[in-house]
Design a protein around this motif. Structure first.
Motif, PDB file in Angstrom:
ATOM      1  N   TYR A  18       0.846  -1.188   0.000  1.00 43.63           N
ATOM      2  CA  TYR A  18       0.000   0.000   0.000  1.00 43.63           C
ATOM      3  C   TYR A  18       0.877   1.233   0.000  1.00 43.63           C
ATOM      4  O   TYR A  18       2.051   1.190   0.385  1.00 43.63           O
ATOM      5  CB  TYR A  18      -1.017   0.013   1.144  1.00 43.63           C
ATOM      6  N   GLU A  19       0.303   2.308  -0.515  1.00 44.44           N
ATOM      7  CA  GLU A  19       0.973   3.604  -0.518  1.00 44.44           C
ATOM      8  C   GLU A  19       0.112   4.579   0.271  1.00 44.44           C
ATOM      9  O   GLU A  19      -1.117   4.528   0.230  1.00 44.44           O
ATOM     10  CB  GLU A  19       1.160   4.113  -1.948  1.00 44.44           C
ATOM     11  N   SER A  20       0.794   5.459   1.004  1.00 48.61           N
ATOM     12  CA  SER A  20       0.114   6.488   1.791  1.00 48.61           C
ATOM     13  C   SER A  20       1.144   7.563   2.113  1.00 48.61           C
ATOM     14  O   SER A  20       2.339   7.369   1.898  1.00 48.61           O
ATOM     15  CB  SER A  20      -0.463   5.895   3.084  1.00 48.61           C
ATOM     16  N   ARG A  29       5.764   3.532   0.707  1.00 53.59           N
ATOM     17  CA  ARG A  29       5.264   2.283   0.133  1.00 53.59           C
ATOM     18  C   ARG A  29       5.506   1.221   1.193  1.00 53.59           C
ATOM     19  O   ARG A  29       6.632   1.024   1.639  1.00 53.59           O
ATOM     20  CB  ARG A  29       5.972   1.939  -1.171  1.00 53.59           C
ATOM     21  N   SER A  30       4.431   0.563   1.587  1.00 54.32           N
ATOM     22  CA  SER A  30       4.486  -0.439   2.652  1.00 54.32           C
ATOM     23  C   SER A  30       4.255  -1.813   2.043  1.00 54.32           C
ATOM     24  O   SER A  30       3.245  -2.036   1.371  1.00 54.32           O
ATOM     25  CB  SER A  30       3.431  -0.138   3.714  1.00 54.32           C
ATOM     26  N   HIS A  31       5.215  -2.718   2.260  1.00 55.32           N
ATOM     27  CA  HIS A  31       5.160  -4.082   1.735  1.00 55.32           C
ATOM     28  C   HIS A  31       4.863  -5.015   2.892  1.00 55.32           C
ATOM     29  O   HIS A  31       5.448  -4.879   3.968  1.00 55.32           O
ATOM     30  CB  HIS A  31       6.515  -4.478   1.134  1.00 55.32           C
ATOM     31  N   GLY A  32       3.966  -5.994   2.663  1.00 50.06           N
ATOM     32  CA  GLY A  32       3.656  -6.896   3.755  1.00 50.06           C
ATOM     33  C   GLY A  32       3.120  -8.231   3.326  1.00 50.06           C
ATOM     34  O   GLY A  32       2.823  -8.478   2.149  1.00 50.06           O
ATOM     35  N   HIS A  46      -2.500 -12.269  10.897  1.00 49.99           N
ATOM     36  CA  HIS A  46      -1.123 -11.979  11.309  1.00 49.99           C
ATOM     37  C   HIS A  46      -0.465 -11.206  10.173  1.00 49.99           C
ATOM     38  O   HIS A  46      -0.364 -11.726   9.057  1.00 49.99           O
ATOM     39  CB  HIS A  46      -0.341 -13.265  11.584  1.00 49.99           C
ATOM     40  N   ALA A  47      -0.028  -9.971  10.443  1.00 47.42           N
ATOM     41  CA  ALA A  47       0.539  -9.109   9.402  1.00 47.42           C
ATOM     42  C   ALA A  47       1.944  -8.673   9.767  1.00 47.42           C
ATOM     43  O   ALA A  47       2.193  -8.199  10.878  1.00 47.42           O
ATOM     44  CB  ALA A  47      -0.346  -7.885   9.191  1.00 47.42           C
ATOM     45  N   SER A  48       2.844  -8.836   8.814  1.00 46.41           N
ATOM     46  CA  SER A  48       4.216  -8.327   8.920  1.00 46.41           C
ATOM     47  C   SER A  48       4.385  -7.302   7.811  1.00 46.41           C
ATOM     48  O   SER A  48       4.081  -7.587   6.647  1.00 46.41           O
ATOM     49  CB  SER A  48       5.228  -9.462   8.748  1.00 46.41           C
ATOM     50  N   ILE A  49       4.866  -6.106   8.170  1.00 45.69           N
ATOM     51  CA  ILE A  49       4.864  -4.980   7.232  1.00 45.69           C
ATOM     52  C   ILE A  49       6.165  -4.197   7.364  1.00 45.69           C
ATOM     53  O   ILE A  49       6.641  -3.953   8.472  1.00 45.69           O
ATOM     54  CB  ILE A  49       3.675  -4.037   7.512  1.00 45.69           C
ATOM     55  N   ASN A  50       6.713  -3.786   6.216  1.00 44.36           N
ATOM     56  CA  ASN A  50       7.901  -2.930   6.167  1.00 44.36           C
ATOM     57  C   ASN A  50       7.572  -1.695   5.336  1.00 44.36           C
ATOM     58  O   ASN A  50       6.927  -1.804   4.289  1.00 44.36           O
ATOM     59  CB  ASN A  50       9.075  -3.666   5.524  1.00 44.36           C
ATOM     60  N   ASP A  51       8.034  -0.533   5.789  1.00 46.40           N
ATOM     61  CA  ASP A  51       7.760   0.732   5.107  1.00 46.40           C
ATOM     62  C   ASP A  51       9.026   1.270   4.460  1.00 46.40           C
ATOM     63  O   ASP A  51      10.108   1.225   5.052  1.00 46.40           O
ATOM     64  CB  ASP A  51       7.263   1.774   6.117  1.00 46.40           C
ATOM     65  N   ILE A  52       8.845   1.815   3.263  1.00 49.51           N
ATOM     66  CA  ILE A  52       9.946   2.451   2.539  1.00 49.51           C
ATOM     67  C   ILE A  52       9.479   3.850   2.152  1.00 49.51           C
ATOM     68  O   ILE A  52       8.412   4.000   1.536  1.00 49.51           O
ATOM     69  CB  ILE A  52      10.308   1.658   1.269  1.00 49.51           C
ATOM     70  N   ALA A  53      10.246   4.863   2.509  1.00 46.02           N
ATOM     71  CA  ALA A  53       9.921   6.221   2.091  1.00 46.02           C
ATOM     72  C   ALA A  53      10.149   6.329   0.582  1.00 46.02           C
ATOM     73  O   ALA A  53      11.135   5.820   0.052  1.00 46.02           O
ATOM     74  CB  ALA A  53      10.795   7.234   2.833  1.00 46.02           C
ATOM     75  N   ILE A  54       9.209   6.954  -0.111  1.00 47.07           N
ATOM     76  CA  ILE A  54       9.324   7.152  -1.556  1.00 47.07           C
ATOM     77  C   ILE A  54       9.008   8.601  -1.889  1.00 47.07           C
ATOM     78  O   ILE A  54       8.362   9.304  -1.105  1.00 47.07           O
ATOM     79  CB  ILE A  54       8.386   6.216  -2.356  1.00 47.07           C
ATOM     80  N   ASP A  55       9.452   9.034  -3.048  1.00 48.94           N
ATOM     81  CA  ASP A  55       9.073  10.343  -3.558  1.00 48.94           C
ATOM     82  C   ASP A  55       7.682  10.242  -4.171  1.00 48.94           C
ATOM     83  O   ASP A  55       7.304   9.186  -4.702  1.00 48.94           O
ATOM     84  CB  ASP A  55      10.057  10.820  -4.628  1.00 48.94           C
ATOM     85  N   GLU A  56       6.940  11.330  -4.132  1.00 46.20           N
ATOM     86  CA  GLU A  56       5.604  11.314  -4.714  1.00 46.20           C
ATOM     87  C   GLU A  56       5.648  10.890  -6.177  1.00 46.20           C
ATOM     88  O   GLU A  56       4.766  10.173  -6.654  1.00 46.20           O
ATOM     89  CB  GLU A  56       4.936  12.686  -4.572  1.00 46.20           C
ATOM     90  N   ALA A  57       6.692  11.262  -6.885  1.00 45.71           N
ATOM     91  CA  ALA A  57       6.829  10.910  -8.303  1.00 45.71           C
ATOM     92  C   ALA A  57       6.992   9.404  -8.517  1.00 45.71           C
ATOM     93  O   ALA A  57       6.772   8.911  -9.626  1.00 45.71           O
ATOM     94  CB  ALA A  57       8.025  11.651  -8.904  1.00 45.71           C
ATOM     95  N   ASP A  58       7.369   8.675  -7.467  1.00 50.18           N
ATOM     96  CA  ASP A  58       7.566   7.227  -7.578  1.00 50.18           C
ATOM     97  C   ASP A  58       6.314   6.414  -7.239  1.00 50.18           C
ATOM     98  O   ASP A  58       6.350   5.182  -7.272  1.00 50.18           O
ATOM     99  CB  ASP A  58       8.719   6.788  -6.670  1.00 50.18           C
TER     100      ASP A  58
END
Length: 156
Positions: free
Chosen positions: A91-93, A102-105, A121-133
């Protein structure tokens, strides 16, 4: 108790239907609507947070979507067997400061005989992204359009 089809045991087709229904509900960002897919005593682990029952699910989701703005989610079935489905999702937020993520899980789901989820059961990692990405651009007023690519098609 009302059934919430599709019901277990799941096939590839019904697991995909269940995942898409969950995706559509979560993309509504309506905590009450989302909570109805879970048993009254559903148990969650979401990252490092443990949630028990629909009331706590609603409270958790209200807080989540107050922080994660312009939320857009895509889910894809990883595997299924019997009354269980494993999905991967992205998901993106953005936060209140405008930083996009962008959060991958991965989620593991277990359903009761009525098609309600009793464990998540959810495992999630977040990556900061630019709005253009950003990759998810559909209108927030509805679900992901049928012609919008899924995770595999996007290479995620």
């Amino acid at each position: 108790m009302n059934d919430r089809p599709p019901l277990p045991p799941f096939t590839a087709e019904t697991a995909a239907q269940k995942a898409r229904a969950a995706e559509d509900a979560w993309n509504s960002c309506d905590p009450e609507r989302v909570s109805l897919a879970y048993t009254e005593d559903s148990r969650w682990r979401n990252r490092d947070t443990f949630v028990n029952g629909r009331e706590e699910i609603v409270a958790f989701l209200r807080q989540k979507w107050a922080r994660e703005l312009e939320y857009r989610l895509v889910k894809e079935v990883w595997t299924h067997a019997g009354n269980r489905i494993a999905v991967r999702f992205v998901y993106e937020s953005h936060d209140a400061d405008g930083q996009w993520f962008r959060s991958h899980g991965n989620e593991n789901w277990e359903f009761d005989e009525h098609g309600l989820m009793r464990r998540r059961h959810a495992s999630i990692n977040d990556i900061a992204i630019d709005e253009a990405d950003r990759l998810f651009h559909w209108d927030r007023s509805g679900p992901r359009p049928p012609d919008h690519p899924g995770l595999t098609e996007l290479g995620l």
